[in-house]
Design a protein around this motif. Sequence first.
Motif, mmCIF file in Angstrom:
data_model
loop_
_atom_site.group_PDB
_atom_site.id
_atom_site.type_symbol
_atom_site.label_atom_id
_atom_site.label_comp_id
_atom_site.label_asym_id
_atom_site.label_seq_id
_atom_site.Cartn_x
_atom_site.Cartn_y
_atom_site.Cartn_z
ATOM 1 N N MET A 161 0.831 -1.212 0.000
ATOM 2 C CA MET A 161 0.000 0.000 0.000
ATOM 3 C C MET A 161 0.867 1.264 0.000
ATOM 4 S SD MET A 161 -3.021 -0.984 -0.378
ATOM 5 C CE MET A 161 -3.760 0.622 -0.191
ATOM 6 N N ALA A 162 1.976 1.242 0.703
ATOM 7 C CA ALA A 162 2.877 2.393 0.706
ATOM 8 C C ALA A 162 3.429 2.629 -0.697
ATOM 9 C CB ALA A 162 4.019 2.173 1.700
ATOM 10 N N ARG A 163 3.761 1.554 -1.380
ATOM 11 C CA ARG A 163 4.271 1.670 -2.757
ATOM 12 C C ARG A 163 3.186 2.228 -3.676
ATOM 13 N NH1 ARG A 163 8.409 3.244 -4.872
ATOM 14 N NH2 ARG A 163 8.395 2.792 -7.051
ATOM 15 N N HIS A 164 1.965 1.771 -3.492
ATOM 16 C CA HIS A 164 0.828 2.245 -4.276
ATOM 17 C C HIS A 164 0.668 3.763 -4.108
ATOM 18 C CE1 HIS A 164 -3.549 3.206 -4.362
ATOM 19 N NE2 HIS A 164 -3.471 2.555 -5.491
ATOM 20 N N ARG A 165 0.677 4.233 -2.865
ATOM 21 C CA ARG A 165 0.549 5.678 -2.611
ATOM 22 C C ARG A 165 1.703 6.450 -3.226
ATOM 23 N NH1 ARG A 165 -1.253 3.596 2.218
ATOM 24 N NH2 ARG A 165 0.792 3.791 3.179
ATOM 25 N N GLN A 166 2.911 5.906 -3.094
ATOM 26 C CA GLN A 166 4.080 6.585 -3.645
ATOM 27 C C GLN A 166 3.995 6.691 -5.165
ATOM 28 O OE1 GLN A 166 6.070 7.953 -1.462
ATOM 29 N NE2 GLN A 166 7.283 8.938 -3.041
ATOM 30 N N ASP A 167 3.421 5.705 -5.816
ATOM 31 C CA ASP A 167 3.235 5.770 -7.275
ATOM 32 C C ASP A 167 2.427 7.004 -7.660
ATOM 33 O OD1 ASP A 167 4.625 3.424 -7.743
ATOM 34 O OD2 ASP A 167 2.820 2.187 -7.923
ATOM 35 N N PHE A 168 1.351 7.273 -6.949
ATOM 36 C CA PHE A 168 0.529 8.438 -7.282
ATOM 37 C C PHE A 168 1.267 9.736 -6.972
ATOM 38 C CE2 PHE A 168 -2.936 5.381 -7.519
ATOM 39 C CZ PHE A 168 -3.609 5.847 -8.630
ATOM 40 N N ILE A 169 2.000 9.764 -5.877
ATOM 41 C CA ILE A 169 2.774 10.968 -5.540
ATOM 42 C C ILE A 169 3.797 11.260 -6.626
ATOM 43 C CG2 ILE A 169 4.502 11.881 -3.925
ATOM 44 C CD1 ILE A 169 2.908 10.358 -1.698
ATOM 45 N N GLU A 170 4.462 10.233 -7.113
ATOM 46 C CA GLU A 170 5.505 10.382 -8.127
ATOM 47 C C GLU A 170 4.965 10.259 -9.551
ATOM 48 O OE1 GLU A 170 8.723 7.768 -7.118
ATOM 49 O OE2 GLU A 170 8.820 8.560 -5.073
ATOM 50 N N GLU A 171 3.654 10.216 -9.682
ATOM 51 C CA GLU A 171 2.963 10.168 -10.979
ATOM 52 C C GLU A 171 3.363 8.968 -11.828
ATOM 53 O OE1 GLU A 171 3.116 13.965 -12.926
ATOM 54 O OE2 GLU A 171 2.359 14.996 -11.149
ATOM 55 N N ARG A 172 3.585 7.827 -11.180
ATOM 56 C CA ARG A 172 3.805 6.577 -11.909
ATOM 57 C C ARG A 172 2.447 5.914 -12.062
ATOM 58 N NH1 ARG A 172 8.112 6.139 -8.218
ATOM 59 N NH2 ARG A 172 6.807 4.765 -6.975
ATOM 60 N N VAL A 173 1.688 6.414 -13.026
ATOM 61 C CA VAL A 173 0.327 5.929 -13.244
ATOM 62 C C VAL A 173 0.134 5.622 -14.721
ATOM 63 C CG1 VAL A 173 -0.624 7.193 -11.278
ATOM 64 C CG2 VAL A 173 -0.620 8.257 -13.521
ATOM 65 N N MET A 174 -0.898 4.851 -15.001
ATOM 66 C CA MET A 174 -1.239 4.565 -16.391
ATOM 67 C C MET A 174 -2.753 4.510 -16.527
ATOM 68 S SD MET A 174 0.106 0.655 -16.389
ATOM 69 C CE MET A 174 1.664 1.227 -15.785
ATOM 70 N N ARG A 175 -3.218 4.792 -17.698
ATOM 71 C CA ARG A 175 -4.649 4.745 -17.971
ATOM 72 C C ARG A 175 -4.977 3.450 -18.705
ATOM 73 N NH1 ARG A 175 -7.221 9.345 -16.862
ATOM 74 N NH2 ARG A 175 -5.941 11.187 -16.606
ATOM 75 N N VAL A 176 -6.000 2.787 -18.214
ATOM 76 C CA VAL A 176 -6.510 1.577 -18.850
ATOM 77 C C VAL A 176 -8.004 1.809 -19.006
ATOM 78 C CG1 VAL A 176 -6.795 -0.915 -18.682
ATOM 79 C CG2 VAL A 176 -4.742 0.169 -17.734
ATOM 80 N N GLU A 177 -8.411 2.067 -20.242
ATOM 81 C CA GLU A 177 -9.776 2.481 -20.537
ATOM 82 C C GLU A 177 -10.100 3.700 -19.671
ATOM 83 O OE1 GLU A 177 -12.505 -0.788 -20.627
ATOM 84 O OE2 GLU A 177 -11.172 -1.973 -21.891
ATOM 85 N N ASP A 178 -11.087 3.646 -18.803
ATOM 86 C CA ASP A 178 -11.442 4.805 -17.986
ATOM 87 C C ASP A 178 -10.814 4.765 -16.593
ATOM 88 O OD1 ASP A 178 -13.008 5.858 -20.026
ATOM 89 O OD2 ASP A 178 -14.813 4.846 -19.335
#
Length: 62
Positions: free
Chosen positions: A28-45
């Motif tokens: 969960m900490a890694r998940h939160r850090q991904d959003f903080i560091e903008e390591r995100v991807m879009r899959v459909e919506d």
Amino acid sequence: MERILATVPEAQGISLAEILRHKPRLVMARHRQDFIEERVMRVEDWVLSATEARLCEFCALF
């Protein structure tokens, strides 16, 4: 899974089984850090963190 936990210092030297049983906060900490560091991807919506995407990829193997 190794890629997910490789960047979590608290996860070093801990087996995957132990992390899944006793340390879900590490993922969960890694998940939160991904959003903080903008390591995100879009899959459909959906907007997924890199961690979520890797976990889905991991689960799809089984």
